[in-house]
Design a protein around this motif. Structure first.
Motif, short mmCIF file in Angstrom:
data_model
loop_
_atom_site.label_atom_id
_atom_site.label_comp_id
_atom_site.label_asym_id
_atom_site.label_seq_id
_atom_site.Cartn_x
_atom_site.Cartn_y
_atom_site.Cartn_z
N GLY A 264 0.80 -1.21 0.00
CA GLY A 264 0.00 0.00 0.00
C GLY A 264 0.84 1.26 0.00
O GLY A 264 2.02 1.25 0.36
N ARG B 192 -2.46 7.25 1.76
CA ARG B 192 -3.82 7.65 1.40
C ARG B 192 -4.40 8.52 2.51
O ARG B 192 -3.85 8.61 3.60
CB ARG B 192 -4.73 6.42 1.23
CG ARG B 192 -4.14 5.28 0.42
CD ARG B 192 -4.10 5.55 -1.05
NE ARG B 192 -3.56 4.42 -1.80
CZ ARG B 192 -3.16 4.47 -3.05
NH1 ARG B 192 -3.24 5.60 -3.73
NH2 ARG B 192 -2.68 3.40 -3.66
N ASN C 43 -8.89 6.55 0.88
CA ASN C 43 -9.00 6.86 -0.54
C ASN C 43 -7.95 7.90 -0.91
O ASN C 43 -7.21 8.38 -0.06
CB ASN C 43 -10.41 7.31 -0.91
CG ASN C 43 -10.91 8.44 -0.02
OD1 ASN C 43 -10.16 9.35 0.31
ND2 ASN C 43 -12.16 8.37 0.38
N TYR D 59 -9.55 1.98 -0.72
CA TYR D 59 -8.45 1.06 -0.43
C TYR D 59 -8.61 0.50 0.98
O TYR D 59 -8.85 1.26 1.94
CB TYR D 59 -7.10 1.77 -0.56
CG TYR D 59 -6.86 2.39 -1.91
CD1 TYR D 59 -6.11 1.74 -2.88
CD2 TYR D 59 -7.39 3.65 -2.23
CE1 TYR D 59 -5.89 2.30 -4.12
CE2 TYR D 59 -7.18 4.23 -3.47
CZ TYR D 59 -6.42 3.54 -4.42
OH TYR D 59 -6.21 4.11 -5.64
N ASP E 264 -6.66 -2.41 3.69
CA ASP E 264 -5.55 -3.35 3.87
C ASP E 264 -5.33 -3.67 5.34
O ASP E 264 -5.84 -3.00 6.24
CB ASP E 264 -4.26 -2.84 3.21
CG ASP E 264 -3.73 -1.54 3.78
OD1 ASP E 264 -4.34 -0.99 4.72
OD2 ASP E 264 -2.70 -1.05 3.29
N THR F 261 -8.33 -3.25 -3.37
CA THR F 261 -8.61 -1.97 -4.01
C THR F 261 -9.90 -2.06 -4.81
O THR F 261 -10.05 -2.97 -5.63
CB THR F 261 -7.47 -1.55 -4.96
OG1 THR F 261 -6.25 -1.47 -4.22
CG2 THR F 261 -7.76 -0.21 -5.61
#
Length: 365
Positions: free
Chosen positions: A184, A187, A208, A218, A220, A243
């Motif tokens: 990642g 963000r 995002n 997104y 994770d 995603t």
């Protein structure tokens, strides 16, 4: 190619020693201004032509930041962090067309790396705002001391260059398509990190791309481990990322890395790997040695290998590299060189091998 005067000036700035930039805040708070300059000479030969240019090293770019920190009570702290790149032309943007009319200095909101609040408590750390997703750097554990010269985020050095087909025709495949580590990025997100338990930390985030104005969400999660075992220092982690983008199929990936340093000898090794669910995979390996040849600071040497299959095109990518770094502790400065050789094997198209060379410095304060 004649270096840009602004970028050439960065090399001179790297010779000045760092100064502490700490200051006090109301209510017993404390602040710190930090940053770095990271100019690099990057040359690239795609098998048909070559180019050289001073740029900013995207492996660890030039930046400045401020930390403001307050104690909430005996067991909790609240921190505000603003950090931005300086808007210099990045090493992963360079192509055979050079800057191609792009200003060497062009700051925008996309250069903001961190704009966040986080609270550290007994229950864990809670984050809000622009900053690292949970899987950020989970595939980058590396004890070699040569990260600024190269690591598993392979595309950061020369990611904008295209491969050339055997007949000399440029292809549409660039290094950043094939050589990735799948973790990642930064963000605008909410994130939680669990308390450290015997070296283990669990993280989860959702966010995002607000600053880049790119649609998509997104998610994770990652598990990390960092600890000492006698003479060995070990770090590693594994992560999962999802995603969701409008009009596109969901993208899923797993990735991770592990690194071990033998302190008495300076010998170290790192291994990273990842896989796109329903897609391609990669593996990255590095062997290194940290020693002291001169009193000024440590010397780090390393060799690396990257191999991918089915990432970016129907075929495989292979690369190997060598790097050396010398640290000058009193100047808070590192000088380094690095070389990489790249090769593609396609199912129906042959490609020429290419290579990159970097010589740079990083000054931190």
């Amino acid at each position: 190619m004649t270096p840009n005067p602004a970028s050439a000036g960065l090399v001179l700035l790297a010779a000045f020693p760092a100064q502490a930039l700490d200051f006090g805040l109301p209510d017993a708070g404390k602040g710190n201004v930090y940053g770095q300059l990271s100019p690099v000479w990057l040359s690239f030969d795609d098998g048909a032509q070559s180019i050289g240019q001073i740029v900013d090293n995207n492996d660890s770019n030039s930046r400045i930041g401020v930390l403001l920190d307050w104690s909430l009570d005996d067991d909790a702290r609240l921190t505000f962090n603003f950090e931005t790149a300086l808007g210099f032309f990045q090493s992963n943007q360079l192509t055979m067309q050079g800057l191609d009319g792009t200003p060497w200095i062009d700051w925008s909101t996309e250069d903001i790396r961190k704009l966040e609040l986080f609270a550290r408590t007994d229950a864990g750390t809670f984050w809000a705002g622009q900053g690292d997703m949970a899987t950020y750097a989970v595939a980058e554990f590396d004890e070699s001391g040569t990260v600024v010269a190269g690591y598993s985020d392979y595309q950061a050095i020369a990611g904008g260059f295209a491969f050339v087909q055997a007949d000399g025709t440029p292809s549409q495949i660039v290094i950043s398509d094939v050589f990735v580590n799948l973790e990642g990025s930064r963000r605008f997100r909410l994130r939680y990190d669990s308390p450290d338990r015997a070296g283990f930390t669990l993280s989860a985030a959702a966010g995002n791309d607000e600053l880049n104005d790119k649609p998509g969400t997104y998610y994770d999660a990652a598990l990390r481990y960092v600890n000492d075992h006698g003479r060995f220092h070990m770090g590693g982690g594994i992560g999962y990322a999802l995603t969701e983008k409008p009009g596109e199929s969901d993208s899923r990936a797993v990735m991770g890395s592990i690194a071990v340093l033998d302190r008495p000898t300076g010998l170290n090794t790192a291994l990273a790997a990842g896989r796109q669910i329903d897609g391609g995979s990669y593996i990255y390996a590095k062997l290194g040695w940290i020693t002291t040849f001169v009193p000024a600071g440590q010397t780090a040497l390393a060799a690396e290998y990257y191999g991918s299959s089915g990432i970016g095109f129907e075929g495989s990518g292979r690369s190997w590299g060598l790097m050396a770094l010398q640290r000058f502790d009193r100047l808070s400065t590192e000088f380094y060189i690095g070389y990489r050789h790249y090769a593609l094997t396609g199912t129906s198209t042959a490609f020429r091998d290419s290579e990159s060379f970097v010589f740079g410095s990083r000054w931190t304060f």
